[in-house]
Design an enzyme around this catalytic site. Structure first.
Site, PDB file in Angstrom:
ATOM      1  N   LYS A 111      -4.219   5.971   9.299  1.00  0.00           N
ATOM      2  CA  LYS A 111      -4.923   6.447   8.100  1.00  0.00           C
ATOM      3  C   LYS A 111      -5.605   7.760   8.478  1.00  0.00           C
ATOM      4  O   LYS A 111      -6.556   7.764   9.272  1.00  0.00           O
ATOM      5  CB  LYS A 111      -5.968   5.394   7.690  1.00  0.00           C
ATOM      6  CG  LYS A 111      -6.597   5.634   6.327  1.00  0.00           C
ATOM      7  CD  LYS A 111      -7.512   4.442   5.988  1.00  0.00           C
ATOM      8  CE  LYS A 111      -7.976   4.463   4.548  1.00  0.00           C
ATOM      9  NZ  LYS A 111      -9.154   5.260   4.322  1.00  0.00           N
ATOM     10  N   SER A 140     -12.809  -2.722   0.722  1.00  0.00           N
ATOM     11  CA  SER A 140     -13.054  -2.190   2.069  1.00  0.00           C
ATOM     12  C   SER A 140     -14.513  -1.799   2.202  1.00  0.00           C
ATOM     13  O   SER A 140     -15.075  -1.177   1.297  1.00  0.00           O
ATOM     14  CB  SER A 140     -12.223  -0.925   2.318  1.00  0.00           C
ATOM     15  OG  SER A 140     -10.866  -1.233   2.287  1.00  0.00           O
ATOM     16  N   ARG A 157       0.869  -1.188   0.000  1.00  0.00           N
ATOM     17  CA  ARG A 157       0.000   0.000   0.000  1.00  0.00           C
ATOM     18  C   ARG A 157       0.898   1.227   0.000  1.00  0.00           C
ATOM     19  O   ARG A 157       1.214   1.801   1.040  1.00  0.00           O
ATOM     20  CB  ARG A 157      -0.897  -0.027   1.234  1.00  0.00           C
ATOM     21  CG  ARG A 157      -1.904   1.109   1.313  1.00  0.00           C
ATOM     22  CD  ARG A 157      -2.858   0.896   2.487  1.00  0.00           C
ATOM     23  NE  ARG A 157      -3.771   1.994   2.657  1.00  0.00           N
ATOM     24  CZ  ARG A 157      -3.489   3.104   3.324  1.00  0.00           C
ATOM     25  NH1 ARG A 157      -2.319   3.259   3.891  1.00  0.00           N
ATOM     26  NH2 ARG A 157      -4.389   4.067   3.432  1.00  0.00           N
TER      27      ARG A 157
HETATM   28  N1  3NM Z   1      -7.749   1.100   6.189  1.00  0.00           N
HETATM   29  P1  3NM Z   1      -3.251   0.446  11.779  1.00  0.00           P
HETATM   30  S1  3NM Z   1      -7.953   1.628   8.669  1.00  0.00           S
HETATM   31  C1  3NM Z   1      -5.311   1.166   5.761  1.00  0.00           C
HETATM   32  O1  3NM Z   1     -10.859   1.456   7.886  1.00  0.00           O
HETATM   33  C2  3NM Z   1      -6.465   1.276   6.651  1.00  0.00           C
HETATM   34  O2  3NM Z   1     -10.496   0.809   5.860  1.00  0.00           O
HETATM   35  C3  3NM Z   1      -8.649   1.276   7.166  1.00  0.00           C
HETATM   36  O3  3NM Z   1      -3.531   0.905  10.290  1.00  0.00           O
HETATM   37  C4  3NM Z   1     -10.111   1.180   6.952  1.00  0.00           C
HETATM   38  O4  3NM Z   1      -3.169  -1.031  11.804  1.00  0.00           O
HETATM   39  C5  3NM Z   1      -6.403   1.559   8.023  1.00  0.00           C
HETATM   40  O5  3NM Z   1      -1.912   1.071  12.083  1.00  0.00           O
HETATM   41  C6  3NM Z   1      -5.159   1.802   8.822  1.00  0.00           C
HETATM   42  O6  3NM Z   1      -4.329   1.010  12.643  1.00  0.00           O
HETATM   43  C7  3NM Z   1      -4.720   0.602   9.611  1.00  0.00           C
END
Ligand code: 3NM
Length: 224
Positions: free
Chosen positions: A148, A119, A48
Site C-alpha cells: 500500500k 481500518s 480490493r
Molecule cells: N491496508 P501486505 S496495510 C491494504 O494499514 C492495506 O490499513 C493497510 O498488504 C492499513 O499484506 C495494507 O502485502 C497492505 O503488507 C497490506
C-alpha cells in the site's frame, strides 16, 4: 451482534486474504490465486480492486461475482472494499472502509444487516469506528508494507495491545507486512485474525502459504 455471532466472526476473520486483480499480474492470475487460497483454507476474503491497473465497470462487477462464488462455495466470507454499490450489486457479506471513505454513520445505515469493517490506526479511530457500529476493526499497518503506497507508519503489535487494554472487545484483524514469520505474534498480542495481501498473492504456492498461515494462527490462538 450477540455473543454467538461475535465468536463466529472471530473465527471467520482468522485468515483474511485481501486482493484485487492488480495485486496478481492479471485478472486470470487473480482468480487462480484466489481459488488456491480458498483451497488452502482462508476464512475471509476482501475484494480490493483499486489503484493502477484495476478493473472498473462491468469487468469489475463480473470479477467480483466470480470471486464471491468461489468464496461462498467454500464458506469463506466475501467482503468488498470501499464500494457500497459493488457490495450491493454482488450481494457481498459486508463492506470494509478506511478512515477517508465517507461518513461512518451513513455507511452504517447503508450496510444494515451486512458486516462493516473499518481500518483504524489509533485508539481514537478505533473507538470512533465502534461508536458508529463497526463489526470489526482492521488495525495497521502492523509492520512495514510495500503493497500500500500510502500506508501509514507501522504501529507494531503495540496498538493491538493498547486496544485490548482499553477494553476494545470487537474482533480485531492486524494488517500490513504480515507473513508466516510474524503472524503468530499478531494473534498473541490479541488479534482475532490477520489480513494479508502479498504473503499470499505473491507466494509461489498460495494454497500452501494459506494452509501454513492457518496452522500458525490456530496454534497461536490455542496458546493465547
Ligand atoms: N491496508 P501486505 S496495510 C491494504 O494499514 C492495506 O490499513 C493497510 O498488504 C492499513 O499484506 C495494507 O502485502 C497492505 O503488507 C497490506
Amino acid at each position: 451482534m450477540n455473543t454467538q455471532e461475535m465468536s463466529r466472526l472471530q473465527q471467520d476473520l482468522s485468515l483474511y486474504f485481501v486482493a484485487g486483480t492488480m495485486n496478481c499480474h492479471s485478472p486470470e492470475e487473480f482468480y487462480r490465486i484466489l481459488k488456491q487460497a480458498v483451497q488452502g483454507g482462508i476464512t475471509a476474503f476482501q475484494f480490493r480492486e483499486k489503484g493502477v491497473n484495476s478493473l472498473s465497470g462491468q469487468k469489475q462487477l463480473e470479477m467480483a461475482k466470480r470471486a464471491k462464488e468461489v468464496c461462498h462455495k467454500h464458506d469463506v466470507l466475501f467482503i468488498v472494499n470501499d464500494d457500497l454499490d459493488l457490495m450491493k450489486a454482488v450481494g457481498a457479506d459486508g463492506l470494509h472502509v478506511g478512515q477517508t471513505d465517507g461518513n461512518l454513520r451513513d455507511i452504517r445505515r447503508e450496510t444494515e444487516g451486512k458486516l462493516l469493517g473499518v481500518s483504524a490506526h489509533t485508539l481514537a479511530e478505533a473507538k470512533d469506528a465502534i461508536v458508529h457500529g463497526a463489526d470489526y476493526i482492521g488495525v495497521g499497518p502492523i509492520y512495514q508494507t510495500r503493497t500500500k503506497s500510502d500506508a501509514k507508519k507501522p504501529v507494531g503489535v503495540d496498538l493491538i495491545l493498547e486496544l485490548r487494554s482499553n477494553h476494545i472487545n470487537v474482533p480485531l484483524v492486524g494488517i500490513g507486512g504480515i507473513t508466516l514469520q510474524n503472524a503468530g505474534e499478531v494473534i498473541k498480542a490479541g488479534a482475532d485474525g490477520v489480513a494479508i495481501i502479498s504473503a499470499i498473492s505473491g507466494a509461489v504456492d498460495p494454497s500452501s502459504a494459506s494452509s501454513n498461515l492457518l496452522q500458525i494462527i490456530y496454534t497461536a490462538k490455542r496458546e493465547s
